[in-house]
Design an enzyme around this catalytic site. Sequence first.
Site, PDB file in Angstrom:
ATOM      1  N   GLU A   1      35.587  62.425  31.523  1.00 53.93           N
ATOM      2  CA  GLU A   1      35.776  61.048  31.053  1.00 53.93           C
ATOM      3  C   GLU A   1      36.659  60.992  29.806  1.00 53.93           C
ATOM      4  O   GLU A   1      37.245  59.955  29.507  1.00 53.93           O
ATOM      5  CB  GLU A   1      34.428  60.403  30.723  1.00 53.93           C
ATOM      6  CG  GLU A   1      33.574  60.116  31.948  1.00 53.93           C
ATOM      7  CD  GLU A   1      32.277  59.445  31.564  1.00 53.93           C
ATOM      8  OE1 GLU A   1      32.092  58.282  31.957  1.00 53.93           O
ATOM      9  OE2 GLU A   1      31.454  60.082  30.858  1.00 53.93           O
TER      10      GLU A   1
ATOM     11  N   TYR B   1      40.452  32.136  20.660  1.00 58.69           N
ATOM     12  CA  TYR B   1      40.010  33.132  21.639  1.00 58.69           C
ATOM     13  C   TYR B   1      41.141  34.012  22.134  1.00 58.69           C
ATOM     14  O   TYR B   1      40.915  35.156  22.516  1.00 58.69           O
ATOM     15  CB  TYR B   1      39.226  32.514  22.799  1.00 58.69           C
ATOM     16  CG  TYR B   1      39.845  31.313  23.454  1.00 58.69           C
ATOM     17  CD1 TYR B   1      40.883  31.432  24.349  1.00 58.69           C
ATOM     18  CD2 TYR B   1      39.363  30.041  23.174  1.00 58.69           C
ATOM     19  CE1 TYR B   1      41.437  30.326  24.953  1.00 58.69           C
ATOM     20  CE2 TYR B   1      39.919  28.923  23.768  1.00 58.69           C
ATOM     21  CZ  TYR B   1      40.961  29.072  24.663  1.00 58.69           C
ATOM     22  OH  TYR B   1      41.516  27.981  25.252  1.00 58.69           O
TER      23      TYR B   1
ATOM     24  N   VAL C   1      28.893  53.624  25.125  1.00 57.70           N
ATOM     25  CA  VAL C   1      29.142  52.186  25.171  1.00 57.70           C
ATOM     26  C   VAL C   1      28.466  51.520  23.973  1.00 57.70           C
ATOM     27  O   VAL C   1      28.988  50.557  23.399  1.00 57.70           O
ATOM     28  CB  VAL C   1      28.642  51.592  26.512  1.00 57.70           C
ATOM     29  CG1 VAL C   1      28.686  50.082  26.499  1.00 57.70           C
ATOM     30  CG2 VAL C   1      29.451  52.151  27.670  1.00 57.70           C
ATOM     31  N   GLU C   2      27.323  52.042  23.565  1.00 55.46           N
ATOM     32  CA  GLU C   2      26.611  51.508  22.409  1.00 55.46           C
ATOM     33  C   GLU C   2      27.480  51.561  21.145  1.00 55.46           C
ATOM     34  O   GLU C   2      27.504  50.610  20.364  1.00 55.46           O
ATOM     35  CB  GLU C   2      25.308  52.297  22.180  1.00 55.46           C
ATOM     36  CG  GLU C   2      24.251  52.068  23.228  1.00 55.46           C
ATOM     37  CD  GLU C   2      24.392  52.962  24.470  1.00 55.46           C
ATOM     38  OE1 GLU C   2      23.425  53.017  25.252  1.00 55.46           O
ATOM     39  OE2 GLU C   2      25.452  53.590  24.663  1.00 55.46           O
TER      40      GLU C   2
ATOM     41  N   LYS D   1      30.065  48.680  31.876  1.00 52.24           N
ATOM     42  CA  LYS D   1      30.899  49.776  32.367  1.00 52.24           C
ATOM     43  C   LYS D   1      30.707  49.834  33.886  1.00 52.24           C
ATOM     44  O   LYS D   1      29.774  50.457  34.387  1.00 52.24           O
ATOM     45  CB  LYS D   1      30.499  51.091  31.694  1.00 52.24           C
ATOM     46  CG  LYS D   1      31.411  52.247  32.010  1.00 52.24           C
ATOM     47  CD  LYS D   1      31.000  53.486  31.206  1.00 52.24           C
ATOM     48  CE  LYS D   1      31.856  54.667  31.562  1.00 52.24           C
ATOM     49  NZ  LYS D   1      31.390  55.899  30.885  1.00 52.24           N
TER      50      LYS D   1
END
Length: 121
Positions: free
Chosen positions: A21, A53, A72-73, A98
């Site tokens: 990864e 935005y 991801v955290e 994800k």
Amino acid sequence: MDLVLIEALGVDTVIGVYDWERTITQRLVLDLELATDIRPAAADDDIALTLDYAAISEHIADFAARHDFALVETFAERLADTLRQAFGIAWLRLTVRKPGAVSAAAAVGVRIERGTRPEAT
């Protein structure tokens, strides 16, 4: 309190704990709720008086391209910090998904809230 929404924003980044990864980019999908008072912008029809935005989405894409994290955290926590600082956001809810990380699930991810949510007025 009002919320500016950004839903299903796709960004590509290096993310993951496995060696393979670390050599590729993967897609993350983000949903954001950003607290603000839209009344001044609505009264004057002026984007400078609200959360832009488009600018926020560009900031997120740049952040994803410049950073790589195992978790991801970590991505979620660091992104929330930079958004709150860069755009003066008092409160946000951020969901980071994800897709494809677990074959039996459409996506996995985290949802965090940071800051103090203003009272409704």
